[in-house]
Design an enzyme around this catalytic site. Structure first.
Site, mmCIF file in Angstrom:
data_model
loop_
_atom_site.group_PDB
_atom_site.id
_atom_site.type_symbol
_atom_site.label_atom_id
_atom_site.label_comp_id
_atom_site.label_asym_id
_atom_site.label_seq_id
_atom_site.Cartn_x
_atom_site.Cartn_y
_atom_site.Cartn_z
ATOM 1 N N ALA A 151 54.427 35.787 33.919
ATOM 2 C CA ALA A 151 53.454 36.773 33.439
ATOM 3 C C ALA A 151 52.078 36.131 33.266
ATOM 4 C CB ALA A 151 53.931 37.378 32.123
ATOM 5 N N PRO A 152 51.010 36.925 33.319
ATOM 6 C CA PRO A 152 49.646 36.396 33.216
ATOM 7 C C PRO A 152 49.128 36.399 31.783
ATOM 8 C CG PRO A 152 49.542 38.706 33.772
ATOM 9 C CD PRO A 152 51.011 38.375 33.622
ATOM 10 N N TRP A 153 47.886 35.905 31.618
ATOM 11 C CA TRP A 153 47.304 35.812 30.285
ATOM 12 C C TRP A 153 46.423 36.990 29.911
ATOM 13 C CZ3 TRP A 153 42.287 36.068 31.473
ATOM 14 C CH2 TRP A 153 41.763 35.333 32.542
ATOM 15 N N LYS A 177 58.475 33.436 32.032
ATOM 16 C CA LYS A 177 57.519 32.422 31.570
ATOM 17 C C LYS A 177 56.182 33.082 31.285
ATOM 18 C CE LYS A 177 54.707 29.621 33.727
ATOM 19 N NZ LYS A 177 53.562 29.531 32.744
ATOM 20 N N PRO A 178 55.714 33.041 30.029
ATOM 21 C CA PRO A 178 54.359 33.514 29.745
ATOM 22 C C PRO A 178 53.340 32.484 30.205
ATOM 23 C CG PRO A 178 55.347 32.631 27.758
ATOM 24 C CD PRO A 178 56.411 32.563 28.828
ATOM 25 N N SER A 229 47.066 35.079 40.081
ATOM 26 C CA SER A 229 46.027 34.906 41.094
ATOM 27 C C SER A 229 46.620 34.932 42.499
ATOM 28 C CB SER A 229 45.308 33.570 40.880
ATOM 29 O OG SER A 229 46.186 32.484 41.161
ATOM 30 N N GLU A 250 52.031 40.821 42.186
ATOM 31 C CA GLU A 250 50.888 41.649 41.774
ATOM 32 C C GLU A 250 49.756 40.681 41.493
ATOM 33 O OE1 GLU A 250 48.036 43.123 40.381
ATOM 34 O OE2 GLU A 250 48.997 43.386 38.427
ATOM 35 N N CYS A 284 42.849 43.302 36.792
ATOM 36 C CA CYS A 284 42.774 43.318 38.253
ATOM 37 C C CYS A 284 42.377 44.677 38.797
ATOM 38 C CB CYS A 284 44.107 42.861 38.860
ATOM 39 S SG CYS A 284 45.531 43.687 38.170
ATOM 40 N N GLU A 380 36.921 37.655 43.262
ATOM 41 C CA GLU A 380 37.217 38.212 41.949
ATOM 42 C C GLU A 380 36.594 37.367 40.843
ATOM 43 O OE1 GLU A 380 41.084 40.249 39.887
ATOM 44 O OE2 GLU A 380 41.414 38.320 40.867
#
Length: 478
Positions: A151-153, A177-178, A229, A250, A284, A380
């Protein structure tokens, strides 16, 4: 400053430190100060989590849809009941405003979990049929197995939900995993979920990029899912290809916001500023790349710059702020770099600078006068920066809108229904909003094309991504 709290992994129903005792520091981005430590998990930790998930899969897979639905409904209720605690942890995790996190994120998370709870009881294959004489065919949908999820931040709690809810609903087990910068809320969610599902069904492993790499390369998972990313997604796809794992990606976005000359400028500016600056632009799908018809360009830019100047960033307990800090020092450096490298023909209409010297705050920014091949248009930024370009006609608007490597989200602003329909067909993005930007609902799919990745989150489509299809044929002769 108070002593940092100590976070731990959650493996096989137990909170535990990394086997080798290594830790990483976790920083509050609103202050720039260390507030926690978390395990820097290695191969042994990943092995243990995968073994736990694999052992639990056989039992969880065989639970009925009704049992999985009930578990998810209990999880949703528990998260709702502990909302204040989760919001406080998430705010310290990310620097997000407390009031907005409570109002915008927790209700959506709870709704999404309840949606997938309902979806658990809607899995079905095609009806049985005879496609060959004397033979009946059945299609079964089954869970894929152990899922390695990263997962992302930017939305630690919500993205954890997008990962585990469809996976558990379909009968899979999870190792999640965070991000190394935002593990705290995921660890708290593990405590909540662990009280409801059997041990080993849901596991959390904290760590860095190497930890995620070990998870994806591990032979146990049948599926690897990442929100992150483009670079990270490409590495996951490459690693997963070695043993032909399923991959769900994603990745980044560079959403075009196409504003035609008949649009309601005041409404468009208000909504675009909100969709561009919320969560410090760290989304995003954020409205980052505005394309506006040349006849209203100057009026629009002036109005957007005024809206940016009126937008406030600040500490989490300030109820007047729209957004908090950027997530980490590297992200502040990245956003600052884009502005520092602007070409001479670009003009900063608002913002373009850091706010204060404590934490990672950045001013709401508007940049105009850009060309299609400029770095800030093509890449981005992932910050509170909105770029503006002008176009002459519909064809050029489409050329500019589709002329990037990302293809996640987009929007069109016009009162002309036929034009809106033409644009929604021609825009090469996984989502097209018309006269709005950024609303999401659990029932509709979220996901893109090109370098924005593949696979869907949310909706029945996202649920089906966590299943596999099996054909069963039986002879009618016994």
């Amino acid at each position: 400053m108070s002593k940092p709290i100590h976070l731990r992994n959650y493996v096989n129903g137990t909170f535990t430190d990394a086997v080798d005792g290594r830790t990483i520091e976790v920083v509050n981005p609103a202050t720039g100060e260390v507030y926690a430590t978390a395990p820097l998990s290695g191969q042994a930790d990943v092995d243990a989590a995968m073994a736990a998930a694999a052992a639990a899969f056989g039992t969880w897979r065989d639970t009925t849809p009704a049992e999985r639905q009930l578990a998810l409904l209990k999880i949703a209720d528990a998260i709702e009941a502990r909302a204040d605690e989760l919001v406080a942890v998430e705010s310290r995790n990310t620097g997000k405003p407390l009031a907005l996190t409570a109002a915008d994120e927790v209700p959506a998370m709870v709704d999404q979990i309840r949606f997938f709870a309902g979806a658990a009881r809607m899995l079905e294959g095609k009806s049985a049929g005879e496609y060959m004489e004397g033979m009946t065919s059945i299609v079964r949908r089954e869970p894929v197995g152990v899922c390695a999820q990263v997962a992302p931040w930017n939305y630690p709690m919500m993205m954890a939900v997008w990962k585990f809810a469809p996976a558990l609903a379909a009968g899979n087990t999870v190792v999640l995993k965070p991000s190394d910068t935002t593990p705290a809320s995921t660890v708290l969610m593990a405590e909540i979920i662990g009280q409801i599902v059997p041990k080993g069904v849901f596991n959390v492993v904290c760590g860095d990029r190497e930890t995620g790499k070990a998870m994806v390369e591990h032979p146990t998972p049948a599926m690897a899912s990442i929100t992150g990313s483009v670079r990270a997604g490409m590495q996951v796809a490459e690693s997963a290809a070695k043993d032909v794992k399923r991959v769900h990606l994603e990745l980044g976005g560079k959403a075009p916001v196409v504003v035609f000359d008949d649009a309601d400028i005041a409404k468009a500016v208000e909504d675009i500023a909100l969709a561009g600056y919320s969560n410090a632009g760290q989304d995003c799908t954020a409205a980052t790349r505005v394309l506006v018809h040349e006849s209203i360009h100057d009026e629009f830019v002036a109005a957007l710059a005024k809206a940016a100047a009126a937008t406030k960033t600040g500490q989490p307990d300030d109820e007047d702020v729209l957004y908090g800090p950027l997530n980490n020092a590297n992200q502040l450096k990245q956003v600052t770099g884009f502005i520092d490298r602007l070409p001479a023909h670009a003009k900063v209409q608002a913002g373009g600078h850091r706010v204060g010297d404590k934490g990672y705050f950045y001013a709401p920014t508007v940049v105009s006068g850009l060309n299609q091949d400029d770095e800030i248009v093509q890449n981005e930024v992932f910050g509170p920066v909105i770029t503006v370009q002008s176009f002459t006609d519909e064809a050029q608007a489409l050329e500019f809108a589709n002329g990037v490597e990302y293809a996640l989200a987009s929007s069109v602003w016009t009162k002309d229904h036929a034009r809106a329909m033409r644009m929604s067909k021609a825009l090469d993005f996984g989502c097209v909003w018309i006269n709005t930007h950024i609303p999401l609902v659990a029932e509709m799919p979220h996901g893109g094309y090109k370098k924005s990745g593949y696979g869907k989150d949310l909706s029945a489509y996202g649920f089906e991504d966590y299943t596999r299809i099996k054909h069963v044929m039986t002879s009618l002769d016994g």
